[in-house]
Write a protein that holds these residues in place. Sequence first.
Motif, PDB file in Angstrom:
ATOM      1  N   SER A 208       0.841  -1.191   0.000  1.00  0.00           N
ATOM      2  CA  SER A 208       0.000   0.000   0.000  1.00  0.00           C
ATOM      3  C   SER A 208       0.881   1.248   0.000  1.00  0.00           C
ATOM      4  O   SER A 208       2.057   1.192   0.373  1.00  0.00           O
ATOM      5  N   VAL A 209       0.300   2.358  -0.419  1.00  0.00           N
ATOM      6  CA  VAL A 209       1.042   3.620  -0.464  1.00  0.00           C
ATOM      7  C   VAL A 209       1.580   3.968   0.918  1.00  0.00           C
ATOM      8  O   VAL A 209       2.688   4.493   1.058  1.00  0.00           O
ATOM      9  N   ARG A 210       0.804   3.643   1.957  1.00  0.00           N
ATOM     10  CA  ARG A 210       1.222   3.961   3.320  1.00  0.00           C
ATOM     11  C   ARG A 210       2.415   3.116   3.763  1.00  0.00           C
ATOM     12  O   ARG A 210       3.250   3.565   4.532  1.00  0.00           O
ATOM     13  N   SER A 211       2.515   1.889   3.257  1.00  0.00           N
ATOM     14  CA  SER A 211       3.564   0.969   3.703  1.00  0.00           C
ATOM     15  C   SER A 211       4.864   1.118   2.935  1.00  0.00           C
ATOM     16  O   SER A 211       5.916   0.673   3.409  1.00  0.00           O
ATOM     17  N   VAL A 212       4.815   1.730   1.751  1.00  0.00           N
ATOM     18  CA  VAL A 212       6.012   1.829   0.919  1.00  0.00           C
ATOM     19  C   VAL A 212       7.187   2.507   1.629  1.00  0.00           C
ATOM     20  O   VAL A 212       8.333   2.055   1.503  1.00  0.00           O
ATOM     21  N   PRO A 213       6.981   3.590   2.411  1.00  0.00           N
ATOM     22  CA  PRO A 213       8.124   4.214   3.097  1.00  0.00           C
ATOM     23  C   PRO A 213       8.862   3.287   4.057  1.00  0.00           C
ATOM     24  O   PRO A 213      10.024   3.533   4.391  1.00  0.00           O
ATOM     25  N   THR A 214       8.206   2.184   4.478  1.00  0.00           N
ATOM     26  CA  THR A 214       8.895   1.257   5.380  1.00  0.00           C
ATOM     27  C   THR A 214      10.033   0.528   4.683  1.00  0.00           C
ATOM     28  O   THR A 214      10.814  -0.168   5.341  1.00  0.00           O
ATOM     29  N   LEU A 215      10.141   0.669   3.359  1.00  0.00           N
ATOM     30  CA  LEU A 215      11.280   0.084   2.650  1.00  0.00           C
ATOM     31  C   LEU A 215      12.598   0.619   3.194  1.00  0.00           C
ATOM     32  O   LEU A 215      13.635  -0.052   3.116  1.00  0.00           O
ATOM     33  N   PHE A 216      12.572   1.823   3.754  1.00  0.00           N
ATOM     34  CA  PHE A 216      13.792   2.408   4.312  1.00  0.00           C
ATOM     35  C   PHE A 216      14.315   1.597   5.490  1.00  0.00           C
ATOM     36  O   PHE A 216      15.491   1.690   5.839  1.00  0.00           O
ATOM     37  N   ILE A 217      13.436   0.795   6.099  1.00  0.00           N
ATOM     38  CA  ILE A 217      13.867  -0.020   7.229  1.00  0.00           C
ATOM     39  C   ILE A 217      14.919  -1.037   6.797  1.00  0.00           C
ATOM     40  O   ILE A 217      15.693  -1.523   7.619  1.00  0.00           O
ATOM     41  N   LEU A 218      14.975  -1.347   5.504  1.00  0.00           N
ATOM     42  CA  LEU A 218      15.997  -2.263   5.004  1.00  0.00           C
ATOM     43  C   LEU A 218      17.412  -1.738   5.273  1.00  0.00           C
ATOM     44  O   LEU A 218      18.376  -2.512   5.348  1.00  0.00           O
ATOM     45  N   LEU A 219      17.535  -0.421   5.411  1.00  0.00           N
ATOM     46  CA  LEU A 219      18.834   0.192   5.660  1.00  0.00           C
ATOM     47  C   LEU A 219      19.291   0.028   7.109  1.00  0.00           C
ATOM     48  O   LEU A 219      20.486   0.097   7.405  1.00  0.00           O
ATOM     49  N   ALA A 220      18.352  -0.206   8.007  1.00  0.00           N
ATOM     50  CA  ALA A 220      18.676  -0.224   9.434  1.00  0.00           C
ATOM     51  C   ALA A 220      19.559  -1.391   9.878  1.00  0.00           C
ATOM     52  O   ALA A 220      20.536  -1.180  10.604  1.00  0.00           O
ATOM     53  N   PRO A 221      19.261  -2.657   9.508  1.00  0.00           N
ATOM     54  CA  PRO A 221      20.052  -3.765  10.060  1.00  0.00           C
ATOM     55  C   PRO A 221      21.557  -3.686   9.800  1.00  0.00           C
ATOM     56  O   PRO A 221      22.338  -3.808  10.754  1.00  0.00           O
ATOM     57  N   PRO A 222      22.019  -3.465   8.553  1.00  0.00           N
ATOM     58  CA  PRO A 222      23.474  -3.383   8.368  1.00  0.00           C
ATOM     59  C   PRO A 222      24.082  -2.157   9.030  1.00  0.00           C
ATOM     60  O   PRO A 222      25.221  -2.211   9.517  1.00  0.00           O
ATOM     61  N   SER A 223      23.328  -1.058   9.076  1.00  0.00           N
ATOM     62  CA  SER A 223      23.846   0.171   9.691  1.00  0.00           C
ATOM     63  C   SER A 223      23.984   0.010  11.198  1.00  0.00           C
ATOM     64  O   SER A 223      25.053   0.270  11.779  1.00  0.00           O
TER      65      SER A 223
END
Length: 332
Positions: A208-223
């Motif tokens: 959903s349009v609302r959930s798309v920004p959560t893609l940024f969470i992919l950056l969190a684990p390696p960082s």
Amino acid sequence: MVMPESTTAATPQPTLEQPLLARLSIAMFAIVMGVGGLGNAWALAHAVFGAPLVISQLLLALALIVFALLAIAHLAKLGFHFKAVVAEFAHPVRSSFFPATSVAAIVLSIGTRVYSVELAQGLWWFGAVLHLLLAVTLIRRWITHAQDESVLTPAWFIPIVGNILVPVGGVPLGHVEISWFFFSVGLVFWLMFFSIVLHRVLFVPAMSVRSVPTLFILLAPPSIGLSAYLAFTGGFAGPLAHILYSLALFIAILLVTLLRHVSHGPFFMSWWAMTFPVDGWAGATLAYAHAQPSGYARAIAVFALASASLVVLLIAGRTAFYMASGKAFREE
């Protein structure tokens, strides 16, 4: 004599809106993660580049105030609208944001350590214990109940990534063994869930349009993993640090190319999911630039810090207008 049908029964009745307190979303703790995480990044910038410390102090103070207000509000919600809390925790997407409370506490623990060890210890223990309970509960639910892959979002990383964050605050406080436990759990589960989330993004109908920004969470684990690893090694950048740094850099580049797609559509509070991962990347690149000084590493660290600051500033501005309109408390 035939009586006419009652028009009253046929008239649709307006749905009564729940009280404001009942509509308060647990995802709002992501604001503390975003503001506090940026404050921690600026504190590192002060140590590495001599950036003004007051920026970090102001951000940290704001994060503490918001955390206190949200904690009081959600305790009141728990007391007066218990069913609303239960419904939120039962939701397949919203439930993943409950560990944002524990992550926010650990973020504040990291920032307050230089000012009050006692406060930092209290926040760290609260965050670590709460996160363990929430992570076990949510992962157990995912295992014991069949999940609908169409509602899976990167927000499922929050219970996982929080484990990796624990050592960043715990090791400097002397909790090394416990921190290894959380780091091990977070690292292994991240690798497993990364493939699951990537499969959902690639092969299941679009989020959903609302959930798309959560893609940024992919950056969190390696960082965050890089910051935790450097905490364990005392700042020595070994092979794992180089791997995590490079992976985080690649994901950051990928997200830049997706920025227009991610930010497309109307604003929702879920946009705050973009802030903490970018903050974490900024903090990790600053720590890496300190451990492995080079013009290349310093340039990336400056870019990451500027990006995180801009993202938080823009989303904070949008949030102010969003709250003023009342839409922030009417999201379904």
